[in-house]
Design an enzyme around this catalytic site. Sequence first.
Site: not given
Length: 282
Positions: A31-32, A120, A124
Amino acid sequence: MILVFSQTGQVARELQRRAPEARYLGRDEADLTDPDACARAILMIRPSAVINAAAWTAVDRAEDEEALATRINADAPGAMARACAGLGVPFVQISSDYVFDGTGTRPFKPNDPTGPLGAYGRSKCAGEEAVRAAGGSYAILRTSWVFSAHGSNFVKTMLRLGRSRERLSVVADQVGGPTPAGAIAEACLTIAEALIHDPNLSGTYHLSGTPDVSWATFARAIMAEAHLPCEIAEIPSSAYPTPARRPENSRLDCADLANFGLTRPDWRRELPHIIHEIGDTP
């Protein structure tokens, strides 16, 4: 043996077609949201290389859940990269055009300054920084506008709407390269193998489809290929507000792919095959 995080994502599904012998970990095994568990899985399996094809991709929802998006997109890849560095094996991380601010019209180069517009993109970008800081052999592969016959993506949405509507309004002032997930999968495998033999190839790379087009132009190509009469009306981004700002310029300079003998995929060649696989060609 290559270890891949993700079983059901667009790239993971394409990786399974090309490398069925690899080990694929789903959320039940890694699970990230638990970065330490991801690192432990790597240390236990001891693969020859790791590809992280898992990520938080809900761009708009990230605006309200940035901490969780960052845990998945930054903390987890950072933990994976550190585990890989400890084992001396390469790590391939898929990143995004959203790390840039989308200004101008020229393609962004891998070493251009980042400037994400929203949560987002920030998550990243933080993931990239964590991977570089791990100190091991790595490749960060930025890509854009991913599509395939799997999961949720623009092509599937256009086909669904195009079957039931005579006219659709689609943004025309955002430009980028639609990228087949299969091409990303192939690149990840090629890069991982190259890094096993030459860690000096570590770095940040870009992969996007060619030619660069607007969302509206891409939508017209989808309708034409699927023989759908739905008309595409061009609108500005301001006419379709979203919680998260999208970069207007998502063009990516992919010249450095030549280090691996790779070139930009022509999305126009892949689109018919993907539409056929989806089952929407009459």
